[in-house]
Enzyme design. Structure first.
Site, PDB file in Angstrom:
ATOM      1  N   HIS A 197       0.870  -1.176   0.000  1.00  0.00           N
ATOM      2  CA  HIS A 197       0.000   0.000   0.000  1.00  0.00           C
ATOM      3  C   HIS A 197       0.907   1.226   0.000  1.00  0.00           C
ATOM      4  CE1 HIS A 197      -3.915   1.978   1.495  1.00  0.00           C
ATOM      5  NE2 HIS A 197      -3.062   2.942   1.199  1.00  0.00           N
ATOM      6  N   HIS A 224      -7.076  -4.340   7.689  1.00  0.00           N
ATOM      7  CA  HIS A 224      -7.072  -3.369   6.596  1.00  0.00           C
ATOM      8  C   HIS A 224      -6.911  -1.937   7.090  1.00  0.00           C
ATOM      9  CE1 HIS A 224      -8.357  -6.817   4.255  1.00  0.00           C
ATOM     10  NE2 HIS A 224      -9.435  -6.935   5.005  1.00  0.00           N
ATOM     11  N   ARG A 281      -8.570  14.792   1.949  1.00  0.00           N
ATOM     12  CA  ARG A 281      -8.394  15.388   3.277  1.00  0.00           C
ATOM     13  C   ARG A 281      -6.950  15.184   3.706  1.00  0.00           C
ATOM     14  NH1 ARG A 281      -7.773  10.674   5.944  1.00  0.00           N
ATOM     15  NH2 ARG A 281      -9.104   8.909   5.397  1.00  0.00           N
TER      16      ARG A 281
END
Length: 649
Positions: A197, A224, A281
């Protein structure tokens, strides 16, 4: 120009934003639920506004109440932080319609990225690679990952390894997604168990400039959800890094993005990258980017919101930064969240709060707590983020592991030991990262069995207890041999340790510790020499709980009375609530046969769902709870009458 800013959030991110506001001369407004009345972010704000209630749905997720609070307090801008309403396009629009400045991208950009399925379609059109799977998956598509289209943070996600599991996974994911995000839309994508990731930090202004402030590797995850993040991502080639950044810029330009945001990608083992989502964000892990760039991302968010242009030229990346999220949870028991009282969270003196560079001392702490605090079930279980910066990755990992290992954390079980073990693991140090790292190395990161140092710690606890008594000499001090003093303690794993000792003119005589000398003892500190090695135990007692911190590690013991009360009898097969929480749903009814490990019901606590499963094959004879019901720790949930294989009860 912004003069007063309301932060529509809580905890460490509210404190982080307030720090920048103080440096810029901007007045601050906090909002708070009833459980947060005495929270640090409330006391640090210039003005605080109560949001009556406790649950997020009644407080931090009430856009109307937050806007009313901003207007009543005279704020002229709203910063959403992360989580809660930070990626809610309707909230962004409502803030602007109220005449307030919104610190974030446009509502249209938020809406475009709000659905992962729509975001993937837009990115594919823009030429950004995406993961796709057929509407009707086949065996060739396995394994699959079911994901909530409107969510994140691990909610509404399920791994499917057999097609027979798909229907149940979809149903379960839809139910969780609807409750968490207000939408039950889910989709499937290929699951790459050894993928990484990797995400790119973006900053874009209204004048056409788009910065990529390096990338972060966030592969170490549980359920996750990210646990350890770092910048820059290790092991990327120059070509791979450039391709990643180009894709992120393309994603931002495709929706006319402004402000701070993050493009998240899955890096396949063969080096291919696939767009996952865009977070519109500030990210939880933004401190590592601040540490390697020297930038204050919140200050830049405010600058962009005021219409200013980014400076010319992109900042350079220097050194390496790693962040560890300290959670009140028990990794050895399915990451079970912990509620209760946090008595102490103390890190090294060199650890500065919310510093934007992290370079002077090399350590940074972002935390929502500053002292004793009640940790409830309504919010995320994260207590703090600890960040280390150093010229090299190896040095940053060593510095962070040492800081966490030396931290004094009293009152709640945390994931601290797992974080330290992960940061010191050879595979981590070699950069062999992927999203299944914690599961792959679970046995090494959570070693089974009793703590081998517990007997010595129990001796130190007994000597500290003796020193705390009002006698002129510690209990057990004798000129002549006499009966040994006795103290009993129970370790967290249930092991009981009996301490028998005498203090005489010739020194300490402790059974089982023939070569141990007592060098000094006070109620808060005991120094022992064992086998020629001198170690000091720092000791704090809260009721029956005794916390000991030493170079051997941290350990918590429970002092046991000499005469134990009769144990409370629990019927065999009784399932008790492992934590306080809310029953989300049930899967069986009384009278149904169940098998060992079969989920019976789900509890929600601290933004996570936890399965309560049948302990053995048998018959569910009682189900004491129903969906929506709140339960306390230890409450009776259900009873399973166990049966032998092939027999009916």
């Amino acid at each position: 120009m912004i003069t007063s800013l309301l932060v529509a959030n809580r905890g460490e991110i509210a404190r982080r934003i307030f720090r920048t506001c103080r440096e810029l001369g901007i007045a601050t407004v906090a909002v708070h639920s009833d459980p947060d009345t005495d929270a640090p972010h409330v006391h640090e704000a210039d003005t605080a506004v109560r949001l009556p209630g406790a649950a997020p749905a009644d407080t931090y997720l009430r856009a109307d109440l937050i806007i009313q609070a901003a207007l009543a307090a005279g704020a002229d801008a709203v910063h959403p932080g992360y989580g809660f309403l930070s990626e809610n396009a309707e909230f962004a629009s409502a803030v602007q319609e109220a005449g307030l400045t919104w610190i974030g991208p446009s509502a249209s950009a938020i809406a475009a990225m709000g659905s992962k399925t729509e975001a993937k379609r837009l990115m594919a059109t823009a030429g950004v690679p995406v993961l796709t799977v057929a509407a009707q998956p086949t065996e060739a598509d396995l394994p699959l990952l079911v994901k909530a289209a409107a969510g994140g943070g691990g909610r509404g996600m399920r791994i499917v390894r057999r097609l027979a599991e798909l229907e149940g996974a979809l149903e379960s994911a839809r139910a969780e997604a609807a409750k968490a995000f207000g939408s039950d839309e889910v989709f499937c994508e290929p699951y790459l168990p050894t993928g990484r990731h990797v995400e790119v930090q973006l900053l874009a202004d209204e004048h056409g400039s788009v910065w990529t402030l390096g990338e972060r590797d966030c592969s170490l995850q549980r359920r996750h959800q990210k646990v350890i993040e770092e910048a820059p991502a290790p092991g990327l080639s120059d070509e791979g890094r450039a391709g990643l950044h180009r894709a992120a810029v393309a994603a931002a330009r495709a929706i006319g993005y402004t402000g701070a945001g993050t493009a998240e990608f899955l890096l396949a083992p063969d080096g291919r990258i696939f767009f996952l989502e865009m977070n519109t964000r500030l990210q939880v892990e933004h401190p590592v980017t601040e540490c390697v760039t020297g930038l204050d991302l919140v200050a830049l968010q405010l600058r962009i919101a005021e219409g200013e242009a980014l400076p010319s030229g992109q900042p350079q990346i220097r050194g390496h930064a790693i962040e560890a999220r300290l959670y009140a949870e028990d990794p050895e028991h399915d990451w079970r969240p912990q509620a209760g009282t946090l008595h102490l969270l103390q890190l090294a003196d060199a650890c500065a709060e919310f510093t934007t560079t992290g370079r002077e001392g090399g350590l940074r702490l972002d935390s929502g707590v500053t002292g004793p605090a009640a940790v409830g079930i309504h919010y995320d279980a994260m207590l703090a983020k600890v960040i280390a910066w150093a010229p090299t990755r190896a040095a940053a990992a060593r510095r962070l592991a040492d800081a966490l290992g030396r931290a004094r954390i009293h009152g709640l079980t945390t994931n601290r030991d797992l974080l330290v073990a992960a940061l010191r693991h050879p595979a981590f140090l070699d950069g062999r990262l992927h999203t299944g790292f914690l599961a792959e190395h679970a046995a090494e990161l959570n070693p089974a069995g009793p703590d081998k140092h517990a007997p010595l710690a129990a001796l130190a606890a007994a000597l500290a207890d003796a020193a705390a008594r009002p006698n002129a000499f510690p209990s057990g001090w004798r000129n002549l041999p006499s009966q040994s003093q006795l103290k009993c303690y129970r370790a967290a794993d249930g092991t009981e340790h009996e301490v028998r000792y005498r203090l005489t003119r010739t020194g300490l005589h402790a059974e089982g510790h023939p070569d141990t000398e007592l060098l000094a003892a006070t109620p808060g500190r005991v120094t022992l020499r064992t086998g020629g090695l001198t170690r000091t135990f720092e000791i704090a007692t809260y009721g029956d709980a005794v916390h000991l911190d030493s170079p051997l590690g941290a350990i918590t013991l429970t002092a046991l009375p000499r005469h134990l009360e009769p144990a409370v009898h629990t019927d065999p097969g009784a399932l008790l609530a492992p934590m306080p929480g809310t029953v989300v749903r049930t899967a069986v009814a009384p009278g149904e046969r169940v098998t060992a490990g079969q989920p019976l019901l789900w509890l929600e606590a601290m933004k996570m769902e936890h399965r309560v499963c049948a302990p053995a094959d048998g018959l569910l004879t009682e189900l004491r709870v129903s969906p929506g019901q709140q339960v306390e720790l230890g409450a009776l949930l259900a009873v399973v009458q166990q049966t032998a294989a092939g027999q009916l009860p």
